[in-house]
Write a protein that holds these residues in place. Structure first.
Motif, PDB file in Angstrom:
ATOM      1  N   ASP A  25      80.932  84.730 -18.962  1.00 29.00           N
ATOM      2  CA  ASP A  25      79.615  84.773 -18.526  1.00 29.00           C
ATOM      3  C   ASP A  25      79.571  84.832 -17.007  1.00 29.00           C
ATOM      4  O   ASP A  25      80.231  83.969 -16.313  1.00 29.00           O
ATOM      5  N   GLN A  26      78.570  85.624 -16.396  1.00 30.95           N
ATOM      6  CA  GLN A  26      78.646  85.786 -14.754  1.00 30.95           C
ATOM      7  C   GLN A  26      78.389  84.412 -14.146  1.00 30.95           C
ATOM      8  O   GLN A  26      78.986  84.220 -13.075  1.00 30.95           O
ATOM      9  N   SER A  27      77.396  83.647 -14.483  1.00 25.92           N
ATOM     10  CA  SER A  27      77.216  82.445 -14.014  1.00 25.92           C
ATOM     11  C   SER A  27      78.226  81.691 -14.019  1.00 25.92           C
ATOM     12  O   SER A  27      78.494  80.760 -12.926  1.00 25.92           O
ATOM     13  N   GLU A  28      79.153  81.353 -15.116  1.00 21.88           N
ATOM     14  CA  GLU A  28      80.092  80.709 -15.118  1.00 21.88           C
ATOM     15  C   GLU A  28      81.265  81.060 -14.019  1.00 21.88           C
ATOM     16  O   GLU A  28      81.872  80.155 -13.464  1.00 21.88           O
ATOM     17  N   ARG A  29      81.547  82.281 -14.081  1.00 25.03           N
ATOM     18  CA  ARG A  29      82.537  82.885 -13.309  1.00 25.03           C
ATOM     19  C   ARG A  29      82.260  82.536 -11.829  1.00 25.03           C
ATOM     20  O   ARG A  29      82.962  82.241 -10.790  1.00 25.03           O
ATOM     21  N   ALA A  30      80.735  82.791 -11.291  1.00 25.86           N
ATOM     22  CA  ALA A  30      80.224  82.382 -10.216  1.00 25.86           C
ATOM     23  C   ALA A  30      80.510  80.969  -9.669  1.00 25.86           C
ATOM     24  O   ALA A  30      80.786  80.672  -8.735  1.00 25.86           O
ATOM     25  N   PHE A  31      80.219  80.068 -10.611  1.00 24.93           N
ATOM     26  CA  PHE A  31      80.456  78.694 -10.439  1.00 24.93           C
ATOM     27  C   PHE A  31      81.936  78.334 -10.188  1.00 24.93           C
ATOM     28  O   PHE A  31      82.306  77.757  -9.203  1.00 24.93           O
ATOM     29  N   GLN A  32      83.010  79.204 -10.871  1.00 28.02           N
ATOM     30  CA  GLN A  32      84.325  78.795 -10.721  1.00 28.02           C
ATOM     31  C   GLN A  32      84.693  79.420  -9.405  1.00 28.02           C
ATOM     32  O   GLN A  32      85.490  78.694  -8.647  1.00 28.02           O
ATOM     33  N   LYS A  33      84.273  80.400  -8.885  1.00 32.39           N
ATOM     34  CA  LYS A  33      84.539  81.119  -7.636  1.00 32.39           C
ATOM     35  C   LYS A  33      84.103  80.195  -6.780  1.00 32.39           C
ATOM     36  O   LYS A  33      84.715  79.974  -5.439  1.00 32.39           O
ATOM     37  N   GLY A  34      82.962  79.816  -6.531  1.00 31.19           N
ATOM     38  CA  GLY A  34      82.350  78.929  -5.776  1.00 31.19           C
ATOM     39  C   GLY A  34      83.238  77.784  -5.514  1.00 31.19           C
ATOM     40  O   GLY A  34      83.212  77.118  -4.432  1.00 31.19           O
ATOM     41  N   TYR A  35      83.561  77.232  -6.522  1.00 35.08           N
ATOM     42  CA  TYR A  35      84.356  76.009  -6.525  1.00 35.08           C
ATOM     43  C   TYR A  35      85.491  76.293  -5.894  1.00 35.08           C
ATOM     44  O   TYR A  35      85.867  75.394  -4.998  1.00 35.08           O
ATOM     45  N   LYS A  39      86.164  76.869   2.454  1.00 39.17           N
ATOM     46  CA  LYS A  39      85.417  77.973   2.955  1.00 39.17           C
ATOM     47  C   LYS A  39      84.083  77.726   3.271  1.00 39.17           C
ATOM     48  O   LYS A  39      83.316  76.681   2.614  1.00 39.17           O
ATOM     49  N   ASN A  40      83.261  78.559   4.184  1.00 39.61           N
ATOM     50  CA  ASN A  40      81.936  78.287   4.424  1.00 39.61           C
ATOM     51  C   ASN A  40      80.956  78.612   3.330  1.00 39.61           C
ATOM     52  O   ASN A  40      81.305  79.736   2.703  1.00 39.61           O
ATOM     53  N   LYS A  41      79.818  78.067   3.085  1.00 40.25           N
ATOM     54  CA  LYS A  41      78.859  78.376   2.161  1.00 40.25           C
ATOM     55  C   LYS A  41      78.255  79.767   2.370  1.00 40.25           C
ATOM     56  O   LYS A  41      77.612  80.532   1.398  1.00 40.25           O
ATOM     57  N   GLN A  92      72.676  80.582  -7.009  1.00 37.84           N
ATOM     58  CA  GLN A  92      72.710  79.193  -6.992  1.00 37.84           C
ATOM     59  C   GLN A  92      73.835  78.509  -7.716  1.00 37.84           C
ATOM     60  O   GLN A  92      74.366  77.357  -7.535  1.00 37.84           O
ATOM     61  N   GLN A  93      74.403  79.329  -8.685  1.00 42.41           N
ATOM     62  CA  GLN A  93      75.649  78.739  -9.546  1.00 42.41           C
ATOM     63  C   GLN A  93      76.802  78.904  -8.519  1.00 42.41           C
ATOM     64  O   GLN A  93      77.809  77.762  -8.739  1.00 42.41           O
ATOM     65  N   TRP A  94      76.727  79.681  -7.876  1.00 38.33           N
ATOM     66  CA  TRP A  94      78.103  79.926  -6.662  1.00 38.33           C
ATOM     67  C   TRP A  94      77.860  78.567  -5.820  1.00 38.33           C
ATOM     68  O   TRP A  94      78.961  77.782  -5.755  1.00 38.33           O
ATOM     69  N   LEU A  95      76.803  78.293  -5.399  1.00 34.36           N
ATOM     70  CA  LEU A  95      76.489  77.168  -4.364  1.00 34.36           C
ATOM     71  C   LEU A  95      76.676  76.002  -4.959  1.00 34.36           C
ATOM     72  O   LEU A  95      77.238  75.093  -4.417  1.00 34.36           O
ATOM     73  N   THR A  96      76.392  75.597  -6.400  1.00 31.53           N
ATOM     74  CA  THR A  96      76.611  74.487  -7.065  1.00 31.53           C
ATOM     75  C   THR A  96      78.018  74.211  -7.174  1.00 31.53           C
ATOM     76  O   THR A  96      78.487  73.229  -6.570  1.00 31.53           O
ATOM     77  N   GLY A  97      78.860  75.391  -7.667  1.00 32.58           N
ATOM     78  CA  GLY A  97      80.280  75.252  -7.547  1.00 32.58           C
ATOM     79  C   GLY A  97      80.800  74.892  -6.209  1.00 32.58           C
ATOM     80  O   GLY A  97      81.802  73.953  -6.171  1.00 32.58           O
ATOM     81  N   TRP A  98      80.470  75.294  -5.061  1.00 32.39           N
ATOM     82  CA  TRP A  98      80.854  75.259  -3.880  1.00 32.39           C
ATOM     83  C   TRP A  98      80.512  73.729  -3.330  1.00 32.39           C
ATOM     84  O   TRP A  98      81.501  73.330  -2.858  1.00 32.39           O
ATOM     85  N   ARG A  99      79.477  73.313  -3.634  1.00 33.67           N
ATOM     86  CA  ARG A  99      79.241  71.856  -3.214  1.00 33.67           C
ATOM     87  C   ARG A  99      79.980  70.803  -4.013  1.00 33.67           C
ATOM     88  O   ARG A  99      80.488  70.145  -3.469  1.00 33.67           O
ATOM     89  N   ASP A 139      85.002  67.675  -4.057  1.00 37.10           N
ATOM     90  CA  ASP A 139      86.418  67.451  -4.384  1.00 37.10           C
ATOM     91  C   ASP A 139      87.305  67.384  -3.184  1.00 37.10           C
ATOM     92  O   ASP A 139      88.278  66.443  -3.311  1.00 37.10           O
ATOM     93  N   GLN A 140      87.178  68.197  -2.499  1.00 40.94           N
ATOM     94  CA  GLN A 140      88.026  68.399  -1.358  1.00 40.94           C
ATOM     95  C   GLN A 140      88.024  67.082  -0.436  1.00 40.94           C
ATOM     96  O   GLN A 140      88.873  66.544  -0.128  1.00 40.94           O
ATOM     97  N   TRP A 141      86.739  66.513  -0.092  1.00 41.69           N
ATOM     98  CA  TRP A 141      86.753  65.289   0.558  1.00 41.69           C
ATOM     99  C   TRP A 141      87.033  64.124  -0.051  1.00 41.69           C
ATOM    100  O   TRP A 141      87.538  63.310   0.219  1.00 41.69           O
ATOM    101  N   ASP A 142      87.097  64.276  -1.615  1.00 40.66           N
ATOM    102  CA  ASP A 142      87.593  63.071  -2.265  1.00 40.66           C
ATOM    103  C   ASP A 142      89.177  62.991  -2.601  1.00 40.66           C
ATOM    104  O   ASP A 142      89.515  62.159  -3.214  1.00 40.66           O
TER     105      ASP A 142
END
Length: 67
Positions: A7-17, A24-26, A38-45, A50-53
């Motif tokens: 699924d393209q949205s699932e892949r975008a989320f994983q790449k954003g994560y 990396k910068n959003k 939006q999926q990529w940005l959700t994964g990025w956030r 998780d990086q901060w934690d």
């Protein structure tokens, strides 16, 4: 037997994560379509959180399944 495309949205989320965890910068989001972006940005956030934690390296592997 053919493999089904992911699924393209699932892949975008994983790449954003992964981008978020790696600090990396959003603004580096490669997607133009709003829903996929939006999926990529959700994964990025989530990745940045998780990086901060401290979920980096081996401790963060359980978060995203890399295929």
């Amino acid at each position: 037997m053919r493999r089904q495309k992911r699924d393209q949205s699932e892949r975008a989320f994983q790449k954003g994560y992964m981008a978020g965890v790696n600090g990396k910068n959003k603004e580096q989001c490669p997607h133009e379509q709003e829903a996929i972006r939006q999926q990529w940005l959700t994964g990025w956030r989530e990745g940045r959180t998780d990086q901060w934690d401290g979920y980096t390296g081996v401790s963060g592997l359980h978060k995203v399944e890399i295929r």
